[in-house]
Design an enzyme around this catalytic site. Structure first.
Site, PDB file in Angstrom:
ATOM      1  N   CYS B 408       0.819  -1.207   0.000  1.00  0.00           N
ATOM      2  CA  CYS B 408       0.000   0.000   0.000  1.00  0.00           C
ATOM      3  C   CYS B 408       0.856   1.261   0.000  1.00  0.00           C
ATOM      4  CB  CYS B 408      -0.964   0.001   1.168  1.00  0.00           C
ATOM      5  SG  CYS B 408      -0.167  -0.097   2.769  1.00  0.00           S
ATOM      6  N   HIS B 452      -2.338   0.776   7.116  1.00  0.00           N
ATOM      7  CA  HIS B 452      -2.611   1.048   5.713  1.00  0.00           C
ATOM      8  C   HIS B 452      -2.159   2.475   5.395  1.00  0.00           C
ATOM      9  CE1 HIS B 452      -4.412   0.221   1.926  1.00  0.00           C
ATOM     10  NE2 HIS B 452      -5.350   1.164   2.022  1.00  0.00           N
ATOM     11  N   ASP B 468      -7.897   5.793  -2.679  1.00  0.00           N
ATOM     12  CA  ASP B 468      -7.049   4.701  -2.212  1.00  0.00           C
ATOM     13  C   ASP B 468      -6.561   3.909  -3.408  1.00  0.00           C
ATOM     14  OD1 ASP B 468      -5.754   2.659  -1.023  1.00  0.00           O
ATOM     15  OD2 ASP B 468      -7.386   2.117   0.352  1.00  0.00           O
TER      16      ASP B 468
END
Lengths: 319, 652
Positions: B408, B452, B468
Site C-alpha cells: 500500500c 494502511h 485509495d
C-alpha cells in the site's frame, strides 16, 4: 391415663429415695457437725460411683467422715495408712507360698473392702500410690497372672495433706483425675466447734452407729443416678462451662471431655439427692468446685482467693 | 510432627510464597539475577532439609556487595521501576541466606506481597488478573503457616482459611476499586513504561508498513452503538504525511495557531467507543472523519488528525462520533496548497513527466485521477508484501517503471507524487483499514496488520477527497482485509489459528475477555468514576462526593461483613419458655431485682422471695413451671400455657 400412672409411680419412687437419703444425711450430720454441704458432696460422689479425695489439714475429721460414711451406708471398711515405706503389696495383698500344697496362695490386702480409706495418700512413694490408683481404675487387682475382682460397691476415700507440707509426694495431675471429686472440710464454725468439744468422743459415737441403708437400697440409689434427666439447655450450659476453661487465658489447660462427663455424672447425683427429676443449673453449680478445682490449674498462681470453679461459674451465664 | 519437620514445613511455605511472587518478574530480570535467585532458593530448600548451616557473615556480606554492584552495573542506577524491582528481588534472595527465625520468614512473605504488587506495574493483562489473586491466596496461606507456633494447620485447612480471609476482603476491594479517587498526577498514577513506540510512525518510506503487517498485535478495539460501517468505509485516520523527499514521506507538524478546518458532515453518524492500546505516541485513531469526542486533552489538528496532549502510555478509552461522508477545507489556504504540492524537483523525473503527460491527455483533474487509477488497475502492477528494493533517489520511478510490485505504501506514495506533479494538492494519510468483527464481544479488533496508507487529493469545490490506489490494484485488501488477499502475509501461528472455525471462535472468545478486562478494569478512570457518581444521583460530582461515597460504602461493606461474621455467634431461635422467663426477669429487674447472669432459676426465685415475700406464690409458680419445662423430663403443654399466663399477669 397410663402416663398419669407412670408419673405417680415415679413420684412415689422419688419420695422413697428422698426418705432414704434424708435418713443417711441426718445420721452423718450427727457425727460431722456443721458440714452439711461437704457431707452431701461426699454422698453425691459415692452415689455417682466415684472416688473421693479429701484434702485438708490433719485433725479436721477426714478419717471420721470416711468411717461414718461406711457405717451409715452399711459397708465394710478398711483403712490403709500411707507412709513413705509402704509397698504395693501392703495395699493389694501378697501371694504366700504354701509348702504343704506346693503352691502360692493370694492373701488379699486391705484394699479388698467396700470402703477403703487411704489415709495421707501423698505421703507414700509414687509406686505405692499407683498400686492404689490402678486398682481404682480397673476395679480389680491382678497378682501372679490372676485377677481378683474388688467388692461392689467399691469406694475409695483418699485423704491428702496440703502439698505444702513436708515429706509429701504430690499426686500427678493424671492421677488426680481418677478422683471424681476433691473436697476439703475446713474448720467448723464457732458454735459447732463448741458442741464438738463439749460432746461425746466421735469414735465412740461411730461404734454405736447403725446402718441407715441396706446394701440393696444403696445399689438401687446408685442405679437411679443415670436416669436423672439432663435437658438440652443444661447440656449447653455444661458445654459452655467446659469451653470457657479451654478458651480463657486464666487456665493452664482446659477441662477434658472426661471431666465434662464427670460434671454431668455428679450433677445427676446431686439432683437426685435433692429430689430434682432433672438436673438444674444450680445442681451443676453446687458440684463444680468439687469436680473442677483439682483438674484445673490457674496460670497465675498468685490469683489469691479465687478458685478455678468460682471463676468458671462467675464467667459463664446460665442459659 | 517433629520440631524439625514443622520448621522445614515453614521454610517450604516461605519458599513457595516468594517463588510465586518472583515468577512473573523472572522474564524481565537479567539472566544472572534469575540464576542467582533459583540457586539460592534451591540451596535454602536443601539446607533446611539436611540441616546445613547458613553461610558465615563475611560471605553473606560479600554476596550482598556483589549483588548490589551487579545491579548498579546492569542498570546504571538503583532508581526506577526495573532497577528497583531487580534490587528488591536480589535482596530477597540474600535475605534467604540469613533467614532463621519465624520473624524473618514473615518479613520475606511481606516482601512477597510487595513483589506481587510490583508485577502489576509491568503487566496488567487478564492473566495477571488471575495469577496475582492466586499467588496472594497462597502467600497468605504461607503467612498463616509461618506465623503459627507449633505445627501448621493441614494444607487444605490452611488454604481454606486463607481463602476465606481474602473473600472477606473482597467487598472492601470492590468499594475501593469503584470509589477510591483516581487522582491524576505523576505520583498517583501508574508509572508509564518507557518502551519502544509501536505501530505507525511519523514517517513512511515504501515497505515500512509491510513490516507492520506481519504483526498480530492489537492496535485498538472499537465497539459500535449501532450498525458497523461497511468494510470499504473502515478507514481509521492516523498521521497525515505532507513532506516528501523523493523516497520518504513525513509529518509536518501543523502549527497550533492554525485556524481549524471547516468541515461539513453529512450522512449517517457512527457512535462508538475505542479502547486504544498504549503505543507511546500522541495519535488518537478514529473512523475517518471524527465529528466529536468525549475525552479532554484530545484535539483535532489542521490535518484533521486527532492528537492527544500526552503520549498514549496506558490503555486509553474514548467515545467518538464519526461521519464517513464529509466535506473538508472547501477553500484551502495558499500556505497549505504550497505545502501539498511540494516535490523535490530533481527526483523521480520519469514519474513527473508521466503525470504531466497524462494530465494533458485527460484535460481535467478528475479524469486524470481516474486514468491514474485505471493505470494501476489495468497494467501489470502487483500487490505484494515482499516488494523488490527500490533505489533511494528515484524510488517512485523504480517502482512505476521497473519493479511494479508494491505494498500500500508504494501505491499511495506513487499516486500522491503523480498528483502533486500534475499540480493537484495531495498528501499521504496513514492509519488502519478494516478490522475483524468479534461476534462474542460485538466489537471490531484492529490489529497492526491492518495498517494502511492511502492518499487525499484536494479538488476545488470538493475539498479533500480520499483516494485509495491500493483499492485499484487489490480491491480484496479493502473488502476482505489483508488476510483475505495475501495468505502468505500471516505468520504460521496466525494461519494455524485460522484453520479451524473452533479455533477462530476460541481466539475471539479470548479477545472478548481481554476487551472486557480492558474496558471494565484497566480503563476505569476518573471519567468513568464521575459518570458512575452521576448515575448514583450526584449532580456535580467532585472529589468530596467521591470521598463521601467511599466512606459510606466502606462503612456499609464493613457493617455487612461484621454481620456475616457475627452470624456464627448468634444464638439459635429462642424457646417460647425462655421468652416468658426473660420477660419475667425484666419485670423484676425493673424493681431492682435483676437476675445475675450466672444465677440459675431456682436460686433467683429464692432470692426474690426472700426480699419480696408478698410475691412468693406467683414467683414460685412461675419458677416451677419454667424449671419443669426447661430442665425436667416430659414437659407438658399446660405448663407452657400456665407460664405464659402467669408471666403476662405478673406485675411486681
Amino acid at each position: 391415663m397410663n402416663r398419669q400412672a407412670t408419673a405417680t409411680a415415679s413420684q412415689n419412687r422419688v419420695t422413697e429415695q428422698q426418705q432414704l437419703i434424708g435418713a443417711v444425711l441426718d445420721q452423718l450430720n450427727e457425727i460431722i457437725l456443721g458440714k452439711d454441704h461437704q457431707l452431701r458432696l461426699a454422698l453425691t460422689c459415692l452415689l455417682a460411683r466415684g472416688h473421693l479425695l479429701i484434702e485438708d489439714l490433719p485433725g479436721v475429721g477426714k478419717t471420721t467422715l470416711a468411717h461414718a460414711l461406711a457405717r451409715t451406708l452399711g459397708l465394710d471398711y478398711n483403712r490403709i495408712q500411707f507412709t513413705s515405706d509402704l509397698l504395693p503389696a501392703d495395699v493389694i495383698g501378697v501371694s504366700v507360698y504354701l509348702r504343704d500344697d506346693n503352691r502360692f496362695e493370694f492373701h488379699p490386702g486391705p484394699i479388698f473392702s467396700q470402703v477403703v480409706l487411704a489415709d495421707e495418700v501423698n505421703r507414700a512413694t509414687p509406686k505405692a500410690q499407683s498400686a492404689l490408683l490402678e486398682a481404682m481404675e480397673e476395679n480389680q487387682v491382678s497378682a501372679d497372672g490372676n485377677s481378683y475382682p474388688l467388692p461392689d460397691p467399691f469406694f475409695v476415700i483418699a485423704t491428702q495433706n496440703p502439698v505444702t507440707h513436708i515429706g509429701t509426694y504430690p499426686l500427678p495431675e493424671s492421677q488426680l483425675d481418677r478422683f471424681l471429686m476433691r473436697i476439703s472440710l475446713g474448720f467448723p464454725g464457732p458454735e459447732m466447734e463448741r458442741r464438738l468439744i463439749a460432746g461425746q468422743d466421735r469414735r465412740e459415737l461411730l461404734s454405736l452407729l447403725e446402718p441407715a441403708l441396706q446394701t440393696e437400697q444403696l445399689k438401687s440409689l446408685m442405679d437411679a443416678v443415670p436416669s436423672i434427666h439432663v435437658s438440652d439447655v443444661l447440656l449447653d450450659y455444661v458445654q459452655a462451662l467446659v469451653a470457657f476453661t479451654r478458651e480463657s487465658p486464666d487456665f493452664v489447660h482446659g477441662l477434658s471431655p472426661r471431666a465434662a462427663i464427670s460434671i454431668v455424672k455428679c450433677s445427676r447425683s446431686w439432683a437426685m439427692i435433692h429430689g430434682h427429676p432433672g438436673v438444674l443449673p444450680e445442681d451443676v453449680q453446687a458440684i463444680i468446685p468439687a469436680v473442677a478445682n483439682h483438674r484445673l490449674r490457674l496460670r497465675d498462681e498468685l490469683q489469691a482467693g479465687s478458685e478455678p470453679g468460682e471463676l468458671m461459674l462467675a464467667a459463664v451465664s446460665v442459659p | 510432627m517433629t520440631m524439625r519437620g514443622s520448621r522445614e514445613q515453614r521454610m517450604n511455605w516461605t519458599l513457595l510464597g516468594i517463588g510465586l511472587a518472583l515468577l512473573p518478574h523472572l522474564p524481565r530480570l537479567p539472566l544472572w539475577i534469575g540464576v542467582f535467585l533459583v540457586t539460592v532458593g534451591l540451596w535454602r530448600w536443601q539446607a533446611e532439609r539436611h540441616g546445613w548451616s547458613l553461610p558465615p557473615p563475611m560471605l553473606r556480606f560479600l554476596v550482598a556487595v556483589t549483588g548490589f554492584a551487579g545491579i548498579v552495573l546492569t542498570y546504571r542506577t538503583i532508581n526506577g521501576l526495573t532497577a528497583g524491582t531487580a534490587l528488591l528481588a536480589i535482596m530477597m534472595g540474600m535475605k534467604l541466606l540469613e533467614t532463621r527465625s519465624q520473624r524473618d520468614q514473615v518479613l520475606l512473605l511481606f516482601i512477597a506481597y510487595f513483589l506481587v504488587l510490583a508485577s502489576l506495574l509491568f503487566d496488567q493483562s487478564p492473566w495477571t488478573g488471575v495469577y496475582l489473586p492466586v499467588s496472594v491466596w497462597i502467600i497468605t496461606a504461607g503467612l498463616l503457616a509461618v506465623s503459627k507456633s507449633g505445627d501448621a494447620l493441614p494444607l487444605k485447612q490452611n488454604l481454606r482459611l486463607s481463602g476465606r480471609m481474602l473473600l472477606h476482603a473482597l467487598p472492601l476491594m470492590l468499594v475501593m476499586f469503584l470509589f477510591f479517587p483516581r487522582i491524576s498526577g505523576p505520583f498517583w498514577s501508574m508509572p508509564a513504561r518507557a518502551g519502544a513506540a509501536t505501530g505507525l510512525s511519523d514517517q513512511m518510506s515504501p515497505g515500512e508498513i509491510s513490516d507492520l503487517s506481519l504483526s498480530a498485535e492489537i492496535a485498538f478495539r472499537a465497539r459500535f452503538d449501532g450498525a458497523l460501517p461497511e468494510p470499504r468505509e473502515r478507514y481509521w485516520r492516523g498521521p497525515v504525511l505532507s513532506a516528501f523527499d523523493g523516497m520518504r514521506w513525513s509529518v509536518i507538524v501543523p502549527s497550533a495557531q492554525a485556524k481549524p478546518a471547516l468541515i461539513d458532515f453529512r450522512g449517517e453518524e457512527y457512535r462508538y467507543q475505542v479502547t486504544l492500546e498504549p503505543h507511546q505516541r500522541n495519535w488518537i485513531f478514529a473512523l475517518d472523519l471524527p465529528a466529536s469526542w468525549d475525552r479532554r486533552g484530545i484535539t483535532m489538528n489542521r490535518d484533521l488528525q486527532l492528537i492527544s496532549q500526552r503520549p498514549v502510555r496506558r490503555l486509553t478509552g474514548y467515545n467518538v462520533v464519526s461521519h464517513t461522508e464529509f466535506t473538508a477545507d472547501l477553500s484551502l489556504p495558499q500556505r497549505l496548497v504550497t505545502r501539498n504540492l511540494g516535490i523535490p524537483a530533481n527526483r523521480n523525473p520519469k514519474t513527473q513527466a508521466l503525470a504531466r503527460q497524462m494530465l494533458a491527455e485527460a484535460g481535467h483533474a478528475e479524469l486524470f485521477i481516474s486514468r491514474v487509477l485505471q493505470m494501476f488497475r489495468e497494467q501489470e502492477f502487483f500487490y505484494t508484501l515482499q516488494p523488490p528494493r527500490t533505489g533511494y533517489k528515484n524510488s517512485v520511478d523504480d517502482f512505476l517503471f521497473t519493479t511494479r510490485q508494491g505494498f500500500c505504501g508504494h501505491y499511495a506514495s506513487a499516486f500522491t507524487l503523480m498528483m502533486r506533479a500534475a499540480g493537484i494538492p495531495a498528501r499521504v494519510v496513514t492509519g488502519y483499514q478494516g478490522g475483524e468483527y468479534n461476534r462474542l464481544g460485538d466489537y471490531l479488533v484492529v490489529r497492526q496488520a491492518d495498517a494502511h496508507a492511502w492518499s487525499e487529493v484536494w479538488l476545488p469545490g470538493r475539498g479533500w477527497q480520499r483516494v485509495d490506489p491500493t483499492a485499484a490494484v487489490a480491491p480484496d485488501r479493502i473488502l476482505r482485509g489483508l488476510a483475505g488477499t495475501l495468505p502468505d502475509a500471516m505468520s504460521a501461528q496466525a494461519r494455524f489459528l485460522r484453520l479451524h472455525p473452533a479455533l477462530i471462535q476460541m481466539r475471539q472468545a479470548w479477545d472478548a475477555m481481554q476487551n472486557a478486562w480492558n474496558e471494565w478494569i484497566l480503563d476505569y478512570d476518573l471519567d468513568r468514576q464521575r459518570s458512575l457518581l452521576e448515575k448514583l444521583g450526584f449532580e456535580k460530582p467532585d472529589w468530596k462526593s467521591l470521598v463521601a461515597v467511599l466512606a459510606v460504602a466502606l462503612s456499609l461493606a464493613l457493617f455487612f461483613l461484621g454481620l456475616a461474621t457475627a452470624r456464627g455467634f448468634r444464638r439459635r431461635k429462642m424457646h417460647p419458655a425462655d421468652k416468658s422467663w426473660r420477660l419475667f426477669c425484666r419485670r423484676l429487674a425493673g424493681k431492682g431485682l435483676a437476675r445475675k447472669s450466672a444465677e440459675g432459676p431456682l436460686n433467683f426465685a429464692r432470692r426474690v422471695i426472700d426480699s419480696r415475700p408478698d410475691l412468693a406464690a406467683a414467683v414460685g409458680e412461675i419458677a416451677d413451671a419454667y424449671i419443669a419445662i426447661r430442665y425436667y423430663p416430659n414437659p407438658r403443654n399446660e405448663r407452657l400455657r400456665l407460664l405464659k399466663d402467669r408471666v403476662a399477669a405478673f406485675r411486681p
